[in-house]
Scaffold this motif. Structure first.
Motif, PDB file in Angstrom:
ATOM      1  N   ARG A 177       0.838  -1.210   0.000  1.00 13.35           N
ATOM      2  CA  ARG A 177       0.000   0.000   0.000  1.00 13.35           C
ATOM      3  C   ARG A 177       0.868   1.253   0.000  1.00 13.35           C
ATOM      4  O   ARG A 177       0.615   2.211  -0.749  1.00 13.35           O
ATOM      5  CB  ARG A 177      -0.892   0.034   1.242  1.00 13.35           C
ATOM      6  CG  ARG A 177      -2.049  -0.934   1.257  1.00 13.35           C
ATOM      7  CD  ARG A 177      -2.758  -0.878   2.602  1.00 13.35           C
ATOM      8  NE  ARG A 177      -3.568   0.323   2.775  1.00 13.35           N
ATOM      9  CZ  ARG A 177      -3.555   1.107   3.840  1.00 13.35           C
ATOM     10  NH1 ARG A 177      -2.763   0.841   4.844  1.00 13.35           N
ATOM     11  NH2 ARG A 177      -4.334   2.160   3.907  1.00 13.35           N
ATOM     12  N   THR A 205      -4.742  -5.193  -4.383  1.00 11.93           N
ATOM     13  CA  THR A 205      -6.069  -5.798  -4.234  1.00 11.93           C
ATOM     14  C   THR A 205      -5.958  -7.297  -3.978  1.00 11.93           C
ATOM     15  O   THR A 205      -6.648  -7.855  -3.117  1.00 11.93           O
ATOM     16  CB  THR A 205      -6.902  -5.543  -5.498  1.00 11.93           C
ATOM     17  OG1 THR A 205      -7.026  -4.121  -5.699  1.00 11.93           O
ATOM     18  CG2 THR A 205      -8.289  -6.148  -5.386  1.00 11.93           C
ATOM     19  N   THR A 218     -11.042  -7.754   7.331  1.00 10.84           N
ATOM     20  CA  THR A 218     -11.025  -6.973   6.099  1.00 10.84           C
ATOM     21  C   THR A 218      -9.759  -6.149   6.039  1.00 10.84           C
ATOM     22  O   THR A 218      -9.384  -5.494   7.014  1.00 10.84           O
ATOM     23  CB  THR A 218     -12.247  -6.045   6.024  1.00 10.84           C
ATOM     24  OG1 THR A 218     -13.429  -6.847   6.080  1.00 10.84           O
ATOM     25  CG2 THR A 218     -12.245  -5.229   4.738  1.00 10.84           C
ATOM     26  N   ALA A 221      -8.360  -0.013   3.874  1.00  7.25           N
ATOM     27  CA  ALA A 221      -8.623   0.592   2.570  1.00  7.25           C
ATOM     28  C   ALA A 221      -7.347   1.122   1.957  1.00  7.25           C
ATOM     29  O   ALA A 221      -6.354   1.390   2.651  1.00  7.25           O
ATOM     30  CB  ALA A 221      -9.638   1.723   2.731  1.00  7.25           C
ATOM     31  N   LEU A 222      -7.354   1.276   0.640  1.00  6.69           N
ATOM     32  CA  LEU A 222      -6.205   1.840  -0.057  1.00  6.69           C
ATOM     33  C   LEU A 222      -6.045   3.295   0.318  1.00  6.69           C
ATOM     34  O   LEU A 222      -7.010   3.962   0.712  1.00  6.69           O
ATOM     35  CB  LEU A 222      -6.388   1.702  -1.572  1.00  6.69           C
ATOM     36  CG  LEU A 222      -6.296   0.282  -2.125  1.00  6.69           C
ATOM     37  CD1 LEU A 222      -6.644   0.281  -3.601  1.00  6.69           C
ATOM     38  CD2 LEU A 222      -4.917  -0.294  -1.907  1.00  6.69           C
ATOM     39  N   GLU A 227      -7.555   6.252  -4.647  1.00  7.72           N
ATOM     40  CA  GLU A 227      -9.004   6.260  -4.858  1.00  7.72           C
ATOM     41  C   GLU A 227      -9.349   7.267  -5.945  1.00  7.72           C
ATOM     42  O   GLU A 227      -9.823   8.374  -5.681  1.00  7.72           O
ATOM     43  CB  GLU A 227      -9.705   6.588  -3.547  1.00  7.72           C
ATOM     44  CG  GLU A 227      -9.464   5.492  -2.496  1.00  7.72           C
ATOM     45  CD  GLU A 227      -9.939   5.897  -1.118  1.00  7.72           C
ATOM     46  OE1 GLU A 227     -10.416   7.040  -0.968  1.00  7.72           O
ATOM     47  OE2 GLU A 227      -9.830   5.077  -0.203  1.00  7.72           O
TER      48      GLU A 227
END
Length: 558
Positions: A177, A205, A218, A221-222, A227
């Motif tokens: 990331r 991903t 989970t 998030a990126l 985004e």
């Protein structure tokens, strides 16, 4: 619950979750695809590559279940299936690199299990390191700020932690990331577009799915920088774009060529050098006699011929980047827009694949005994990236398959016209009158008329004794087929071909097309050309090399 060891069920779950995650992210990844070619398909290519990997893993599990062994596959069986499925289904530059990353992981994890070593954290660390290194070695000219950088960062971060697979996966994901967020500062094309690397986004991903598989949580998030919604590059940025791997001041190669290759390592080493001299974006992955070759070139035929010299190429896919959306090395161009019209043609040999590609068609190679499936034709229509597509099956037996592919494409919003060409020479005739600037219906009518006005014939060798419309043939006899039916049975190739040609020209004609297979006699083209010149004064003759097309000779008369 966190999983400290990697096993076959974990591979299966990882495949499924990664495929679902790429399905959700596919459009976003396509939208930020500006390097190495701004063709807006990185997300789709990654998805299709992993879809093939997941199918291979499911096949292994299904095999065990059908055998009622009561045991699951071994880790080695599952991870090798994942890597092999990705290899044979790899699409595009990004998919080919992903296939090599999975192969690198499989090599280490299978060896760890076989040697009864730790398949937990230490094994996964070694697998990620080997994957990153082998992927970098597979690329002819590695560039920083790409998926290779992200993969190396993941391996570096994984190597700095202790613990089980869960801890290693988390570290790899965080390292990836961070590296992804930094890619715009490493590649001017990405910085101008305001996006991160699309291939790197895809790898993050996939690693996120690995985190979910091994931790039950989970993945975070990126970063905000990743985004990006359908990024577009200002025109001034596109005009001043770097040429990336392409020569300064010039457009990039016109074709993407991909094929599977059965060959030994020495031959592949020579192939790498030859393809590197022909084009750019060269990636050759695989091993143990099976390779996936990806390159961008101007001479598609030469790229395929190089594969023929190295071994046995098959599943050949040639995509024309198209006028107006030509590749610029991915240097700051927006994702390419759909062209208005394209042609997709099935061809029986490498020579015709190059010929049709140079005429602007996206081609699918049909080997003898290996006809393409409808899904493969539908994928070719997708790769053509056009609003309107003319589909040329060039084989009477492929008509239903092509019709199914056309239906699939129509459901995706593409206007498709299927011209029922029954031979490659009819496809050549149709391509010769193709004019993208005409109205679609007019173009289809003209192409259909040209194909329909072309009689076709084939000279081949009988494989076994059988009844034919011309009598009983024996194995080894030379057969001359006219419009699909055996018309001549002979023992000499040239004499049979001449008899077929005379029979066809008896009904008239203005142009004879000869497509020579690799096994055709060396002098047959000259002998037939002389026959036409002497006996049919107003008829012209053109000759093409078809490659390993199955038939000794294809003949068309217009």
């Amino acid at each position: 619950m966190p999983q400290r060891f990697f096993d076959a069920p974990a591979v299966r779950v990882w495949c499924g979750r990664a495929l679902s995650a790429l399905g959700r992210a596919r459009e976003e990844i396509d939208a930020i695809n500006v390097y190495p070619v701004a063709d807006g398909d990185t997300g789709t290519n990654l998805y299709l590559t992993l879809e093939s990997a997941a199918a291979a893993v499911e096949a292994v599990f299904s095999g065990h279940e059908a055998g009622h062994t009561g045991t699951a596959p071994s880790l080695a069986e599952a991870i090798r299936a994942m890597a092999h499925g990705a290899l044979i289904g790899a699409r595009g530059n990004s998919g080919t690199i992903l296939a090599q990353l999975l192969r690198g992981m499989a090599q280490v994890l299978a060896a760890e299990e076989r040697g009864e070593r730790d398949t937990g954290g230490p094994g996964l660390r070694r697998a990620l390191r080997h994957a990153a290194d082998s992927a970098r070695q597979a690329v002819a000219h590695p560039v920083e700020g790409t998926v290779l950088t992200v993969a190396s960062a993941a391996a570096d971060a994984a190597g700095r932690v202790e613990g089980g697979c869960d801890a290693v996966a988390r570290a790899a994901y965080e390292g990836a990331r961070t590296a992804l967020a930094a890619t715009p500062g490493q590649l001017p094309a990405l910085e101008r577009a305001g996006v991160v690397d699309a291939g790197g986004h895809g790898l993050v991903t996939v690693l996120g799915a690995l985190v979910e598989t091994l931790t039950g949580e989970t993945a975070p998030a990126l970063p905000a920088e990743a985004e990006v919604e359908h990024a577009r590059v200002p025109e001034e940025a596109a005009e001043g774009a770097d040429a990336g791997e392409c020569p300064p001041g010039e457009g990039g190669p016109a074709f993407e060529v991909i094929y599977l290759l059965e060959a030994g390592e020495p031959a592949v080493a020579r192939l790498r050098r030859r393809l590197d001299a022909l084009g750019d974006s060269l990636v050759v992955v695989g091993g143990d006699g099976l390779w996936n070759v990806h390159v961008h070139v101007d001479d598609a035929g030469a790229a395929v011929e190089a594969g023929v010299e190295a071994g046995r190429p098959y599943r050949i896919r040639i995509t024309h980047f198209g006028q107006g959306d030509a590749h610029t090395g991915g240097a700051g161009r927006p994702p390419r827009e759909r062209v208005q019209r394209a042609v997709v043609a099935v061809v029986p040999g490498e020579g015709l694949a190059g010929l049709c590609a140079e005429a602007g068609a996206t081609t699918v190679l049909a080997r003898p005994g290996e006809p393409p499936a409808s899904a493969e034709l539908a994928e070719a229509v997708r790769r053509a990236h056009a609003r309107e597509v003319v589909l040329l099956p060039n084989d009477a037996e492929l008509r239903q398959t092509a019709a199914a592919a056309a239906d699939q494409a129509r459901q995706a919003g593409v206007r498709v016209a299927l011209i029922p060409t029954r031979s490659a020479v009819q496809g050549i005739a149709a391509l010769a009158v193709h004019e993208p600037g005409r109205r679609f219906d007019e173009d289809v009518v003209a192409m259909t008329s040209a194909a329909g006005a072309t009689r076709y014939a084939e000279v081949t060798v009988a494989e076994r004794q059988s009844w034919t419309t011309a009598g009983i043939c024996q194995a080894g006899d030379v057969l001359g087929l006219v419009d699909g039916d055996v018309a001549v049975i002979g023992s000499d190739v040239a004499a049979t071909a001449r008899a077929v040609l005379d029979r066809m020209l008896a009904a008239g004609g203005e142009l004879v097309t000869l497509v020579l297979g690799d096994d055709a006699p060396e002098d047959i083209a000259d002998r037939l050309r002389t026959r036409v010149r002497e006996a049919y004064l107003a008829v012209d003759t053109v000759v093409y090399r078809g490659g390993r097309q199955g038939s000794l000779l294809l003949i068309g008369v217009e």
